[in-house]
Design a protein around this motif. Structure first.
Motif, PDB file in Angstrom:
ATOM      1  N   PRO A 275      -2.216  -3.931  -7.316  1.00 23.93           N
ATOM      2  CA  PRO A 275      -3.269  -3.286  -6.535  1.00 23.93           C
ATOM      3  C   PRO A 275      -3.252  -2.489  -5.569  1.00 23.93           C
ATOM      4  O   PRO A 275      -2.301  -2.254  -4.992  1.00 23.93           O
ATOM      5  CB  PRO A 275      -3.925  -4.435  -6.087  1.00 23.93           C
ATOM      6  CG  PRO A 275      -3.483  -5.753  -5.877  1.00 23.93           C
ATOM      7  CD  PRO A 275      -2.507  -5.716  -6.741  1.00 23.93           C
ATOM      8  N   PRO A 276      -4.481  -1.387  -6.082  1.00 24.50           N
ATOM      9  CA  PRO A 276      -3.867   0.229  -4.476  1.00 24.50           C
ATOM     10  C   PRO A 276      -3.375  -1.031  -2.928  1.00 24.50           C
ATOM     11  O   PRO A 276      -4.249  -1.271  -3.224  1.00 24.50           O
ATOM     12  CB  PRO A 276      -4.900   1.253  -4.937  1.00 24.50           C
ATOM     13  CG  PRO A 276      -5.663   0.390  -6.415  1.00 24.50           C
ATOM     14  CD  PRO A 276      -4.916  -1.283  -6.464  1.00 24.50           C
TER      15      PRO A 276
ATOM     16  N   GLU B 253      -3.554   0.672   0.746  1.00 27.94           N
ATOM     17  CA  GLU B 253      -4.090   2.017   1.684  1.00 27.94           C
ATOM     18  C   GLU B 253      -3.247   1.917   2.718  1.00 27.94           C
ATOM     19  O   GLU B 253      -3.415   0.920   3.770  1.00 27.94           O
ATOM     20  CB  GLU B 253      -6.035   1.813   2.118  1.00 27.94           C
ATOM     21  CG  GLU B 253      -5.606   3.253   3.084  1.00 27.94           C
ATOM     22  CD  GLU B 253      -6.872   3.415   3.130  1.00 27.94           C
ATOM     23  OE1 GLU B 253      -7.112   4.399   3.756  1.00 27.94           O
ATOM     24  OE2 GLU B 253      -8.363   3.525   2.636  1.00 27.94           O
ATOM     25  N   TYR B 254      -2.584   1.963   3.304  1.00 28.65           N
ATOM     26  CA  TYR B 254      -1.879   2.054   4.396  1.00 28.65           C
ATOM     27  C   TYR B 254      -2.680   2.822   5.587  1.00 28.65           C
ATOM     28  O   TYR B 254      -3.172   3.210   5.067  1.00 28.65           O
ATOM     29  CB  TYR B 254      -0.268   2.675   4.429  1.00 28.65           C
ATOM     30  CG  TYR B 254       0.977   2.663   3.557  1.00 28.65           C
ATOM     31  CD1 TYR B 254       1.588   1.410   3.356  1.00 28.65           C
ATOM     32  CD2 TYR B 254       0.417   2.838   1.848  1.00 28.65           C
ATOM     33  CE1 TYR B 254       2.584   0.343   2.440  1.00 28.65           C
ATOM     34  CE2 TYR B 254       1.033   2.306   1.025  1.00 28.65           C
ATOM     35  CZ  TYR B 254       1.741   0.755   1.414  1.00 28.65           C
ATOM     36  OH  TYR B 254       2.782   0.629   0.122  1.00 28.65           O
ATOM     37  N   PRO B 255      -1.911   2.539   7.430  1.00 31.69           N
ATOM     38  CA  PRO B 255      -2.681   2.837   8.637  1.00 31.69           C
ATOM     39  C   PRO B 255      -2.532   4.382   8.205  1.00 31.69           C
ATOM     40  O   PRO B 255      -3.306   4.517   9.155  1.00 31.69           O
ATOM     41  CB  PRO B 255      -1.912   2.077   9.356  1.00 31.69           C
ATOM     42  CG  PRO B 255      -1.008   1.236   8.499  1.00 31.69           C
ATOM     43  CD  PRO B 255      -0.717   1.775   7.549  1.00 31.69           C
ATOM     44  N   ASN B 256      -1.818   4.974   7.592  1.00 25.34           N
ATOM     45  CA  ASN B 256      -1.934   6.564   7.483  1.00 25.34           C
ATOM     46  C   ASN B 256      -3.000   6.621   7.019  1.00 25.34           C
ATOM     47  O   ASN B 256      -2.749   8.224   7.163  1.00 25.34           O
ATOM     48  CB  ASN B 256      -0.405   7.117   7.537  1.00 25.34           C
ATOM     49  CG  ASN B 256       0.236   6.988   6.166  1.00 25.34           C
ATOM     50  OD1 ASN B 256      -0.840   6.599   5.924  1.00 25.34           O
ATOM     51  ND2 ASN B 256       1.053   7.714   5.767  1.00 25.34           N
ATOM     52  N   GLY B 257      -3.679   6.366   6.377  1.00 30.38           N
ATOM     53  CA  GLY B 257      -4.636   6.685   4.838  1.00 30.38           C
ATOM     54  C   GLY B 257      -4.035   6.712   3.746  1.00 30.38           C
ATOM     55  O   GLY B 257      -4.872   7.448   3.248  1.00 30.38           O
ATOM     56  N   ASP B 258      -2.509   6.902   3.561  1.00 33.67           N
ATOM     57  CA  ASP B 258      -1.950   6.963   2.117  1.00 33.67           C
ATOM     58  C   ASP B 258      -2.202   6.225   1.623  1.00 33.67           C
ATOM     59  O   ASP B 258      -2.099   4.697   1.603  1.00 33.67           O
ATOM     60  CB  ASP B 258      -0.738   7.059   2.564  1.00 33.67           C
ATOM     61  CG  ASP B 258      -0.522   8.749   2.805  1.00 33.67           C
ATOM     62  OD1 ASP B 258      -0.867   9.260   3.217  1.00 33.67           O
ATOM     63  OD2 ASP B 258       0.959   8.329   3.050  1.00 33.67           O
ATOM     64  N   ILE B 259      -3.087   6.383   0.151  1.00 36.42           N
ATOM     65  CA  ILE B 259      -3.112   5.259  -1.099  1.00 36.42           C
ATOM     66  C   ILE B 259      -1.904   5.499  -1.802  1.00 36.42           C
ATOM     67  O   ILE B 259      -1.648   6.190  -2.544  1.00 36.42           O
ATOM     68  CB  ILE B 259      -4.397   4.901  -1.666  1.00 36.42           C
ATOM     69  CG1 ILE B 259      -5.323   5.274  -0.483  1.00 36.42           C
ATOM     70  CG2 ILE B 259      -4.355   5.049  -2.348  1.00 36.42           C
ATOM     71  CD1 ILE B 259      -6.397   6.284  -1.017  1.00 36.42           C
ATOM     72  N   CYS B 260      -1.265   4.167  -2.312  1.00 34.20           N
ATOM     73  CA  CYS B 260      -0.569   4.093  -2.929  1.00 34.20           C
ATOM     74  C   CYS B 260      -0.828   2.976  -3.897  1.00 34.20           C
ATOM     75  O   CYS B 260      -1.502   1.861  -3.729  1.00 34.20           O
ATOM     76  CB  CYS B 260       0.708   3.876  -2.239  1.00 34.20           C
ATOM     77  SG  CYS B 260       2.383   5.012  -1.850  1.00 34.20           S
ATOM     78  N   GLN B 261       0.234   3.072  -5.555  1.00 29.39           N
ATOM     79  CA  GLN B 261      -0.206   1.895  -6.151  1.00 29.39           C
ATOM     80  C   GLN B 261       0.944   1.541  -7.161  1.00 29.39           C
ATOM     81  O   GLN B 261       1.367   2.991  -7.522  1.00 29.39           O
ATOM     82  CB  GLN B 261      -0.955   1.940  -7.111  1.00 29.39           C
ATOM     83  CG  GLN B 261      -1.543   0.964  -8.120  1.00 29.39           C
ATOM     84  CD  GLN B 261      -2.533   0.786  -9.149  1.00 29.39           C
ATOM     85  OE1 GLN B 261      -3.546   1.736  -9.263  1.00 29.39           O
ATOM     86  NE2 GLN B 261      -3.490  -0.253  -9.763  1.00 29.39           N
ATOM     87  N   PHE B 262       1.323   0.920  -6.722  1.00 31.12           N
ATOM     88  CA  PHE B 262       3.414  -0.078  -7.642  1.00 31.12           C
ATOM     89  C   PHE B 262       2.936  -0.813  -9.364  1.00 31.12           C
ATOM     90  O   PHE B 262       2.183  -1.328  -8.468  1.00 31.12           O
ATOM     91  CB  PHE B 262       4.118  -0.215  -6.346  1.00 31.12           C
ATOM     92  CG  PHE B 262       4.219   0.780  -5.266  1.00 31.12           C
ATOM     93  CD1 PHE B 262       5.468   1.183  -5.181  1.00 31.12           C
ATOM     94  CD2 PHE B 262       3.139   0.688  -3.832  1.00 31.12           C
ATOM     95  CE1 PHE B 262       5.436   1.785  -4.092  1.00 31.12           C
ATOM     96  CE2 PHE B 262       3.933   1.387  -3.013  1.00 31.12           C
ATOM     97  CZ  PHE B 262       5.504   2.127  -3.295  1.00 31.12           C
ATOM     98  N   MET B 263       3.884  -0.197  -9.811  1.00 31.93           N
ATOM     99  CA  MET B 263       3.990  -0.678 -10.830  1.00 31.93           C
ATOM    100  C   MET B 263       5.254  -1.578 -10.617  1.00 31.93           C
ATOM    101  O   MET B 263       6.296  -0.912 -10.359  1.00 31.93           O
ATOM    102  CB  MET B 263       4.369  -0.564 -12.319  1.00 31.93           C
ATOM    103  CG  MET B 263       4.595  -1.028 -13.475  1.00 31.93           C
ATOM    104  SD  MET B 263       4.811  -0.777 -15.393  1.00 31.93           S
ATOM    105  CE  MET B 263       5.550   0.384 -14.556  1.00 31.93           C
ATOM    106  N   ASP B 264       5.478  -2.905 -10.265  1.00 23.48           N
ATOM    107  CA  ASP B 264       6.839  -3.697  -9.487  1.00 23.48           C
ATOM    108  C   ASP B 264       7.828  -4.293 -10.993  1.00 23.48           C
ATOM    109  O   ASP B 264       7.027  -4.750 -11.972  1.00 23.48           O
ATOM    110  CB  ASP B 264       6.339  -4.534  -8.365  1.00 23.48           C
ATOM    111  CG  ASP B 264       7.813  -5.176  -8.494  1.00 23.48           C
ATOM    112  OD1 ASP B 264       8.280  -4.441  -7.631  1.00 23.48           O
ATOM    113  OD2 ASP B 264       7.861  -6.195  -8.442  1.00 23.48           O
TER     114      ASP B 264
END
Length: 159
Positions: free
Chosen positions: A87-88, A90-101
């Motif tokens: 799932p996406p 959201e990091y403390p700095n506001g960046d949003i990432c979604q990973f395919m592991d």
């Protein structure tokens, strides 16, 4: 996890919006069946070793590089354990990432486990009956690697 330079460059253009990224996790076993774990500097929790591939880098190369960079252990990838889109976040700095592991089972072939960069607070080998507290992400990957079954793909167990 340290943010690679190429992602910082992307962020300067796209801001904090969702960024889709590959990730590679390595479940590393030694000859005694112990699993290698790192206590992450960013969360303080124990987990399997992993990271983001450099542009053009193959997943197996990423696993070998990340394990060595973080733990000083040399590994050989042996197989694909699972492939899963997370799932996406959201990091403390506001960046949003979604990973395919892509998780790979790896065998240790050299080196002595130690903290080898600033991404880990501790590293160590653990027997399966003495694992530290782990989140579902790490525990799922370890259990599937131990089972050594066919590669698991999210959502395909219902088919």
């Amino acid at each position: 996890m340290a943010t690679p330079e190429f992602i910082r460059d992307l962020r300067s253009s796209i801001g904090r919006q969702l960024l889709w990224l590959p990730g590679v996790s390595a479940v590393v076993f030694d000859d005694d069946g112990r699993v290698l774990l790192g206590k992450r500097a960013d969360t303080g929790g124990w987990s399997v070793i992993g990271g983001i591939p450099e542009p053009g880098e193959q997943p197996a190369e990423t696993a070998v590089r990340e394990v060595y960079e973080e733990t000083a252990v040399r590994v050989v990838p042996e197989g694909v354990v699972l492939v899963e889109t997370m799932p996406p976040t959201e990091y403390p700095n506001g960046d949003i990432c979604q990973f395919m592991d892509v998780t790979l089972r790896c065998r240790a072939v050299g080196g002595q486990a130690r903290v080898n960069d600033d991404e880990s607070l501790e590293v160590g080998w653990f027997t399966m009956d003495a694992l530290p507290e782990l989140d579902a992400y790490a525990l799922t990957r370890i259990r599937r690697a131990v089972a050594a079954g066919p590669t698991w793909f999210h959502g395909m167990d219902e088919v």
